[in-house]
Design a protein around this motif. Structure first.
Motif, PDB file in Angstrom:
ATOM      1  N   THR A 191      -2.238   0.187   2.172  1.00  0.00           N
ATOM      2  CA  THR A 191      -0.707   0.591   2.687  1.00  0.00           C
ATOM      3  C   THR A 191      -0.973   1.828   3.763  1.00  0.00           C
ATOM      4  O   THR A 191      -1.647   2.557   3.505  1.00  0.00           O
ATOM      5  CB  THR A 191       0.439   0.728   1.697  1.00  0.00           C
ATOM      6  OG1 THR A 191      -0.140   1.938   0.908  1.00  0.00           O
ATOM      7  CG2 THR A 191       0.734  -0.360   0.683  1.00  0.00           C
TER       8      THR A 191
ATOM      9  N   TYR B  23       1.986   4.415   6.030  1.00  0.00           N
ATOM     10  CA  TYR B  23       3.540   4.534   6.617  1.00  0.00           C
ATOM     11  C   TYR B  23       3.585   5.643   7.557  1.00  0.00           C
ATOM     12  O   TYR B  23       4.706   5.769   8.161  1.00  0.00           O
ATOM     13  CB  TYR B  23       4.225   5.229   5.299  1.00  0.00           C
ATOM     14  CG  TYR B  23       3.838   4.622   3.890  1.00  0.00           C
ATOM     15  CD1 TYR B  23       4.241   3.256   3.765  1.00  0.00           C
ATOM     16  CD2 TYR B  23       2.969   5.133   2.905  1.00  0.00           C
ATOM     17  CE1 TYR B  23       4.007   2.769   2.515  1.00  0.00           C
ATOM     18  CE2 TYR B  23       2.505   4.719   1.752  1.00  0.00           C
ATOM     19  CZ  TYR B  23       3.254   3.398   1.622  1.00  0.00           C
ATOM     20  OH  TYR B  23       2.768   2.720   0.307  1.00  0.00           O
TER      21      TYR B  23
ATOM     22  N   LEU C 210      -0.519  -2.554   5.734  1.00  0.00           N
ATOM     23  CA  LEU C 210       0.705  -2.843   5.082  1.00  0.00           C
ATOM     24  C   LEU C 210       1.610  -1.964   5.170  1.00  0.00           C
ATOM     25  O   LEU C 210       1.212  -0.861   4.459  1.00  0.00           O
ATOM     26  CB  LEU C 210       0.760  -3.780   3.828  1.00  0.00           C
ATOM     27  CG  LEU C 210       1.966  -3.709   3.072  1.00  0.00           C
ATOM     28  CD1 LEU C 210       2.623  -4.940   3.523  1.00  0.00           C
ATOM     29  CD2 LEU C 210       1.483  -4.297   1.524  1.00  0.00           C
TER      30      LEU C 210
ATOM     31  N   GLY D 159       4.263  -1.023   3.422  1.00  0.00           N
ATOM     32  CA  GLY D 159       4.817  -1.562   2.131  1.00  0.00           C
ATOM     33  C   GLY D 159       6.379  -0.826   2.000  1.00  0.00           C
ATOM     34  O   GLY D 159       6.570   0.321   2.253  1.00  0.00           O
ATOM     35  N   ASP D 160       7.148  -1.687   1.040  1.00  0.00           N
ATOM     36  CA  ASP D 160       8.406  -0.918   0.740  1.00  0.00           C
ATOM     37  C   ASP D 160       7.981   0.259  -0.379  1.00  0.00           C
ATOM     38  O   ASP D 160       8.963   0.826  -0.720  1.00  0.00           O
ATOM     39  CB  ASP D 160       9.590  -2.184   0.597  1.00  0.00           C
ATOM     40  CG  ASP D 160       9.082  -2.717  -0.833  1.00  0.00           C
ATOM     41  OD1 ASP D 160       8.003  -2.876  -1.200  1.00  0.00           O
ATOM     42  OD2 ASP D 160      10.303  -3.680  -0.944  1.00  0.00           O
ATOM     43  N   THR D 161       6.935   0.170  -0.644  1.00  0.00           N
ATOM     44  CA  THR D 161       6.596   1.362  -1.641  1.00  0.00           C
ATOM     45  C   THR D 161       6.710   2.619  -0.983  1.00  0.00           C
ATOM     46  O   THR D 161       6.637   3.589  -1.857  1.00  0.00           O
ATOM     47  CB  THR D 161       5.068   1.222  -1.859  1.00  0.00           C
ATOM     48  OG1 THR D 161       4.141   0.786  -0.804  1.00  0.00           O
ATOM     49  CG2 THR D 161       4.707   0.114  -3.182  1.00  0.00           C
TER      50      THR D 161
ATOM     51  N   ASP E 241       6.887  -5.042   5.052  1.00  0.00           N
ATOM     52  CA  ASP E 241       7.615  -5.672   4.041  1.00  0.00           C
ATOM     53  C   ASP E 241       9.003  -5.790   4.451  1.00  0.00           C
ATOM     54  O   ASP E 241       9.470  -4.831   5.048  1.00  0.00           O
ATOM     55  CB  ASP E 241       7.567  -4.513   2.854  1.00  0.00           C
ATOM     56  CG  ASP E 241       6.518  -4.888   1.423  1.00  0.00           C
ATOM     57  OD1 ASP E 241       6.572  -6.315   1.731  1.00  0.00           O
ATOM     58  OD2 ASP E 241       6.144  -4.148   1.104  1.00  0.00           O
TER      59      ASP E 241
ATOM     60  N   LYS F 255       6.276  -9.685   5.395  1.00  0.00           N
ATOM     61  CA  LYS F 255       6.020  -9.881   3.853  1.00  0.00           C
ATOM     62  C   LYS F 255       7.108 -10.062   3.064  1.00  0.00           C
ATOM     63  O   LYS F 255       7.921  -9.422   3.449  1.00  0.00           O
ATOM     64  CB  LYS F 255       5.049  -8.899   3.150  1.00  0.00           C
ATOM     65  CG  LYS F 255       4.844  -9.463   1.907  1.00  0.00           C
ATOM     66  CD  LYS F 255       3.486  -8.543   1.325  1.00  0.00           C
ATOM     67  CE  LYS F 255       3.611  -7.188   0.896  1.00  0.00           C
ATOM     68  NZ  LYS F 255       4.559  -7.118  -0.457  1.00  0.00           N
TER      69      LYS F 255
ATOM     70  N   HIS G  15       4.577 -13.103  -1.400  1.00  0.00           N
ATOM     71  CA  HIS G  15       4.180 -12.485  -2.562  1.00  0.00           C
ATOM     72  C   HIS G  15       4.530 -12.816  -3.786  1.00  0.00           C
ATOM     73  O   HIS G  15       5.759 -13.257  -3.972  1.00  0.00           O
ATOM     74  CB  HIS G  15       4.890 -10.883  -2.120  1.00  0.00           C
ATOM     75  CG  HIS G  15       4.499  -9.804  -3.126  1.00  0.00           C
ATOM     76  ND1 HIS G  15       4.337  -8.615  -2.869  1.00  0.00           N
ATOM     77  CD2 HIS G  15       4.164  -9.903  -4.457  1.00  0.00           C
ATOM     78  CE1 HIS G  15       4.064  -7.860  -3.632  1.00  0.00           C
ATOM     79  NE2 HIS G  15       3.976  -8.664  -4.633  1.00  0.00           N
TER      80      HIS G  15
ATOM     81  N   VAL H 201       0.047 -12.612  -1.062  1.00  0.00           N
ATOM     82  CA  VAL H 201      -0.331 -11.404  -2.030  1.00  0.00           C
ATOM     83  C   VAL H 201       0.200 -11.819  -3.535  1.00  0.00           C
ATOM     84  O   VAL H 201       1.095 -12.399  -3.857  1.00  0.00           O
ATOM     85  CB  VAL H 201       0.624  -9.995  -1.821  1.00  0.00           C
ATOM     86  CG1 VAL H 201       0.388  -8.952  -2.739  1.00  0.00           C
ATOM     87  CG2 VAL H 201       0.177  -9.357  -0.313  1.00  0.00           C
TER      88      VAL H 201
ATOM     89  N   GLU I  73       0.385 -10.248  -7.244  1.00  0.00           N
ATOM     90  CA  GLU I  73       0.234  -8.946  -7.837  1.00  0.00           C
ATOM     91  C   GLU I  73       0.526  -8.813  -9.391  1.00  0.00           C
ATOM     92  O   GLU I  73       1.255  -9.650 -10.039  1.00  0.00           O
ATOM     93  CB  GLU I  73       1.501  -8.106  -7.302  1.00  0.00           C
ATOM     94  CG  GLU I  73       1.613  -6.688  -8.055  1.00  0.00           C
ATOM     95  CD  GLU I  73       2.349  -5.822  -7.228  1.00  0.00           C
ATOM     96  OE1 GLU I  73       3.010  -6.096  -6.116  1.00  0.00           O
ATOM     97  OE2 GLU I  73       2.947  -4.660  -8.021  1.00  0.00           O
TER      98      GLU I  73
ATOM     99  N   ILE J 195      -3.629  -7.531  -6.029  1.00  0.00           N
ATOM    100  CA  ILE J 195      -3.423  -6.117  -6.470  1.00  0.00           C
ATOM    101  C   ILE J 195      -3.224  -6.269  -7.881  1.00  0.00           C
ATOM    102  O   ILE J 195      -2.033  -6.892  -8.323  1.00  0.00           O
ATOM    103  CB  ILE J 195      -2.364  -5.435  -5.644  1.00  0.00           C
ATOM    104  CG1 ILE J 195      -1.987  -4.008  -6.451  1.00  0.00           C
ATOM    105  CG2 ILE J 195      -1.084  -6.405  -5.585  1.00  0.00           C
ATOM    106  CD1 ILE J 195      -1.253  -2.959  -5.378  1.00  0.00           C
TER     107      ILE J 195
ATOM    108  N   VAL K  65      -5.533  -5.259  -2.008  1.00  0.00           N
ATOM    109  CA  VAL K  65      -4.735  -4.186  -1.518  1.00  0.00           C
ATOM    110  C   VAL K  65      -4.413  -3.006  -2.504  1.00  0.00           C
ATOM    111  O   VAL K  65      -4.307  -3.587  -3.854  1.00  0.00           O
ATOM    112  CB  VAL K  65      -3.367  -4.625  -0.693  1.00  0.00           C
ATOM    113  CG1 VAL K  65      -2.637  -5.511  -1.794  1.00  0.00           C
ATOM    114  CG2 VAL K  65      -2.432  -3.798  -0.008  1.00  0.00           C
TER     115      VAL K  65
ATOM    116  N   VAL L 278      -1.945   0.730  -2.941  1.00  0.00           N
ATOM    117  CA  VAL L 278      -1.138   1.709  -2.326  1.00  0.00           C
ATOM    118  C   VAL L 278      -1.792   2.761  -1.981  1.00  0.00           C
ATOM    119  O   VAL L 278      -2.651   3.591  -3.013  1.00  0.00           O
ATOM    120  CB  VAL L 278      -0.076   1.975  -3.166  1.00  0.00           C
ATOM    121  CG1 VAL L 278       0.883   3.291  -2.605  1.00  0.00           C
ATOM    122  CG2 VAL L 278       1.034   0.801  -3.592  1.00  0.00           C
TER     123      VAL L 278
END
Ligand code: KIV
Length: 265
Positions: free
Chosen positions: A23, A25, A42, A44-46, A84, A113, A137, A180, A182, A203, A213, A215
């Motif tokens: 990931t 950002y 990615l 990610g919305d993390t 995401d 995603k 996912h 993906v 998870e 993951i 993948v 984070v």
């Protein structure tokens, strides 16, 4: 690194070359990821958790995903960029088209995603039919954390494993170009990876996926609080951020990560 495309990722799968995904950002980390040879980035919305300090990914909005995608896209050169779609931004095919359109046109992403199986098939068909590449996912779906009753391993009983196998196949048939998985048993992830022709990225899903993948903030040891067993701090024994990311890429390619202690049965 040559330009990474959905076609070149398919070729990597066919040739048995593992795909390294992380990931990102922002622009600075994106440059480091590319230098270290990460093939897929990615957004990610993390980011809701590691950037914004939220308790889950649920509060993240489309504007925030567009903003961070734009930051990453400005620095991206050759890696494939995925973003995401955040919680409740794709609850109908029409809404998904509007969200994905913004992420591509305003954010500059190359693939979106989304989380979920059978319920997303029509949306995947609509998106891909409109030229929007989709990464699906399955397994632990962080946007469904409240329905799932926490961040738990999925697919451990035969009934849920069966649904996951069927969903994975149906998503590929609907047009998804990546999947993906998870937090599922390694054996199940290996089975699904072998049964699909699209690349499967794991993951917490064991070493037999087509790629891995993590984070970024987890694998650099920045994230505070307790971390899931599937992650690993690559900065601990590295002299720089780029070296840590390069160590991750090397470990993914050599299939030395994930090791047994990162996997579920
Ligand atoms: O949001 C994210 O970072 C993700 C990865 C954990 C796969 O979806």
């Amino acid at each position: 690194m040559p330009h990474v495309t959905t076609a070149s990722l398919m070729q990597m799968k066919q040739q048995g070359e593992k795909i390294a995904v992380l990931t990102s950002y922002d622009a600075s980390f994106t440059i480091r990821l590319e230098e270290a040879g990460v093939e897929v980035i990615l957004v990610g919305d993390t980011l809701g958790m590691v950037i914004q300090g939220q308790e889950s990914t649920l509060p993240v909005g489309v504007d925030e995903m567009v903003y961070h995608t734009r930051c990453v896209a400005r620095a991206r050169r050759n890696a494939l960029l995925i973003t995401d779609m955040p919680f409740m931004s794709y609850s109908s095919p029409g809404q998904a088209l509007a969200t994905a359109g913004r992420l591509m046109k305003e954010g500059g992403t190359q693939m979106v995603k989304l989380e979920g199986g059978a319920i997303q098939l029509e949306t995947v068909r609509q998106l891909t039919g409109n030229g929007i590449p989709v990464c699906a996912h399955l397994g632990l779906l962080p946007q469904s954390v409240h329905r799932l009753g926490g961040y738990r391993v999925q697919g451990r009983d035969e009934a849920s494993a069966h649904i996951m196998r069927e969903d994975a196949m149906a998503l590929e048939v609907a047009g998804a170009q990546m999947l993906v998985l998870e937090c599922i048993p390694a054996a199940l992830a290996g089975e699904i990876s072998r049964s699909l022709s699209i690349p499967v990225i794991g993951i917490g899903a064991g070493p037999d996926c087509d790629g891995q993948v993590l984070v970024l903030y987890d694998m650099l040891g920045i994230t505070s609080g307790s971390l899931p067993r599937f992650t690993h701090n690559f900065l601990e024994h590295a002299c720089s951020v780029t070296a840590a990311i390069a160590a991750y890429v090397k470990a993914v390619k050599a299939v030395s990560f994930p090791a047994e202690e990162h996997c579920y049965k």
